[in-house]
Design a protein around this motif. Sequence first.
Motif, PDB file in Angstrom:
ATOM      1  N   CYS A 165      28.806  26.338   4.099  1.00  0.00           N
ATOM      2  CA  CYS A 165      29.719  27.472   4.142  1.00  0.00           C
ATOM      3  C   CYS A 165      30.294  27.601   5.549  1.00  0.00           C
ATOM      4  O   CYS A 165      29.576  27.411   6.534  1.00  0.00           O
ATOM      5  CB  CYS A 165      28.989  28.761   3.773  1.00  0.00           C
ATOM      6  N   ASN A 167      32.171  30.440   6.456  1.00  0.00           N
ATOM      7  CA  ASN A 167      32.716  31.797   6.586  1.00  0.00           C
ATOM      8  C   ASN A 167      32.043  32.653   7.651  1.00  0.00           C
ATOM      9  O   ASN A 167      32.640  33.591   8.148  1.00  0.00           O
ATOM     10  CB  ASN A 167      32.665  32.509   5.240  1.00  0.00           C
ATOM     11  N   TYR A 168      30.825  32.355   7.952  1.00  0.00           N
ATOM     12  CA  TYR A 168      30.096  33.107   8.981  1.00  0.00           C
ATOM     13  C   TYR A 168      30.211  34.616   8.803  1.00  0.00           C
ATOM     14  O   TYR A 168      30.588  35.323   9.739  1.00  0.00           O
ATOM     15  CB  TYR A 168      30.546  32.675  10.385  1.00  0.00           C
ATOM     16  N   CYS A 169      29.899  35.106   7.624  1.00  0.00           N
ATOM     17  CA  CYS A 169      29.725  36.548   7.477  1.00  0.00           C
ATOM     18  C   CYS A 169      28.592  36.891   8.437  1.00  0.00           C
ATOM     19  O   CYS A 169      27.611  36.148   8.526  1.00  0.00           O
ATOM     20  CB  CYS A 169      29.352  36.897   6.038  1.00  0.00           C
ATOM     21  N   TYR A 171      26.073  38.703   8.753  1.00  0.00           N
ATOM     22  CA  TYR A 171      24.676  38.924   8.354  1.00  0.00           C
ATOM     23  C   TYR A 171      24.024  37.665   7.782  1.00  0.00           C
ATOM     24  O   TYR A 171      22.831  37.655   7.522  1.00  0.00           O
ATOM     25  CB  TYR A 171      24.613  40.021   7.271  1.00  0.00           C
ATOM     26  N   CYS A 172      24.798  36.615   7.567  1.00  0.00           N
ATOM     27  CA  CYS A 172      24.359  35.557   6.652  1.00  0.00           C
ATOM     28  C   CYS A 172      23.876  34.284   7.356  1.00  0.00           C
ATOM     29  O   CYS A 172      24.543  33.751   8.249  1.00  0.00           O
ATOM     30  CB  CYS A 172      25.496  35.227   5.699  1.00  0.00           C
ATOM     31  N   VAL A 174      23.303  31.438   5.737  1.00  0.00           N
ATOM     32  CA  VAL A 174      23.666  30.230   4.976  1.00  0.00           C
ATOM     33  C   VAL A 174      24.432  29.182   5.799  1.00  0.00           C
ATOM     34  O   VAL A 174      24.086  27.998   5.773  1.00  0.00           O
ATOM     35  CB  VAL A 174      24.414  30.612   3.672  1.00  0.00           C
ATOM     36  N   PRO A 175      25.465  29.566   6.573  1.00  0.00           N
ATOM     37  CA  PRO A 175      26.177  28.533   7.333  1.00  0.00           C
ATOM     38  C   PRO A 175      25.261  27.772   8.303  1.00  0.00           C
ATOM     39  O   PRO A 175      25.511  26.608   8.603  1.00  0.00           O
ATOM     40  CB  PRO A 175      27.240  29.319   8.102  1.00  0.00           C
ATOM     41  N   GLN A 209      29.408  28.048  -2.234  1.00  0.00           N
ATOM     42  CA  GLN A 209      29.247  29.373  -1.616  1.00  0.00           C
ATOM     43  C   GLN A 209      30.552  30.151  -1.694  1.00  0.00           C
ATOM     44  O   GLN A 209      30.555  31.367  -1.741  1.00  0.00           O
ATOM     45  CB  GLN A 209      28.805  29.250  -0.143  1.00  0.00           C
TER      46      GLN A 209
HETATM   47 FE1  SF4 Z   1      29.463  34.764   3.661  1.00  0.00          FE
HETATM   48 FE2  SF4 Z   1      26.980  33.746   3.456  1.00  0.00          FE
HETATM   49 FE3  SF4 Z   1      28.553  33.828   1.279  1.00  0.00          FE
HETATM   50 FE4  SF4 Z   1      29.088  32.104   3.275  1.00  0.00          FE
HETATM   51  S1  SF4 Z   1      27.261  32.095   1.971  1.00  0.00           S
HETATM   52  S2  SF4 Z   1      30.585  33.464   2.204  1.00  0.00           S
HETATM   53  S3  SF4 Z   1      28.496  33.288   5.092  1.00  0.00           S
HETATM   54  S4  SF4 Z   1      27.765  35.608   2.401  1.00  0.00           S
END
Ligand code: SF4
Length: 448
Positions: A165, A167-169, A171-172, A174-175, A209
């Motif tokens: 992913c 996107n680097y939200c 809080y996340c 995952v990336p 994602q």
């Molecule tokens: Fe955002 Fe995490 Fe979903 Fe990627 S995986 S879009 S960083 S919430």
Amino acid sequence: MIYLLKTFGCQMNVADSDFVESHLRSLGFKPAKDEKKADFVFLNTCTVRQQAENRALSYIGRLKFIKNKNAGMKVIILGCAAERLKKTLKTDFPIVDLVVGAKDIEHFPYLFDRVFGNEIVAHQKSKILDSRLKPSGMTSQKKLTPCPLPLTPTVSAFVTIMRGCGNYCSYCIVPFVRGPEKSRPLDEIISEIISLVKNGTKEVTLLGQNVNSYSGHGSRVTSGKYDFSDLLAEVNKIKGIERIRFMTSHPKDLSDKLISAMTSLDKVCEHIHLPLQSGSDKILKKMNRGYISKDYLKLVSKLRKNIPEISITTDILVGFPGETKKDFKNTIDIIKKCDFDFLFAFKYSPRQGTSASKLKGDVAQDVKEKRLAEILKLANGISIKKNAKLIGTIQEALVCEDRNGIFVGNTRTNKKVFVVSNKNLLGKIVKVQIVESKINSLIGKHIQ
Ligand code: SF4
Ligand code: 5AD
């Protein structure tokens, strides 16, 4: 050799576990019922919230006691928590024999065979009575195309179309644990789906994602770039595939082109999972989500206008740093307006390395709990009302499971439906009339 594989976490992990298992089966491994007799125990882990990681760690802790009684057992830890903790996992838990983090999962066959190859070959040889036959299944290739053949024929299958992913939200994690976003080439996805169809698959769920930002190139047969709507159109052409689903969609990338693909492509089902996270623009900005609540509401009304039967599900995060009563009220208000069919709500859990973990304004645990309970109560009420409206309607169900004569299927809108019938409905698409409804399931009468 026998193995046990446990999977925690999301559908992406389920798909990765399928990939791992298909390699094990190609080596002649057989599944075990429990850990006590297994030669190999695999755990595919999640770390999206601390609680998920704790669950994995406590399971590894329990394995220590099982290993006391089953000394030869090998322990292999896979996935997202494995990626995050890979430097310390083996020293913290000496029973762990191999760690394959989420970023390396595509190389699992190579990594596994490199460590255990000799042992497996010796075991295979001891079982092969005809000395002219060679042990099979090993790979010495580092790069293996993640295109597993289904383990057992499944009516509904997951197909990974993207990894990672970008996107680097805020809080996340995952990336960080799954790496940057990478789309698989279109032809590779299409060939995988064609081989699934040959095995009896009728429904595919395309996984990523953020599938809306799919950008794959055609390889062998096709060329050029394909966006997600183009991919849907290509999958829609595959004979034998009857239903197409996808997840997860990011609101910032949900284009009009995709909505019109959903409207015009007959196999694409009327369901979208569209995580909202919060109804407060201040919090959405701090989350780095790339949209405001008005944009989200516009999307929902566009979706409902173009696809009236659509079911919309979402994810909500409560207790993000700085979330005030007013911010939370905005979330409650937007949930009411969106009329979600179902939602998943989570308490914010700080993840090391993410930018949100450095933010001030921690929300107290008891406040997070109260907010979570309030959201769930509201959402359950909406789900009950929406499902009750379906009583008396005729729905199309794809039956994926037979629980002793009670068949379990899903509607095109992704609602679970139980159907009683004395005919064998497994694997069939049938018409059912809804006679009863619950929070997250329906009961139907088979009519055709
Ligand atoms: Fe955002 Fe995490 Fe979903 Fe990627 S995986 S879009 S960083 S919430
Ligand atoms: N804490 C709590 N929930 C989280 N999610 C992602 N990161 C976190 C976190 N740090 C939730 C989001 C996402 C879902 C898969 O998990 O709501 O959409």
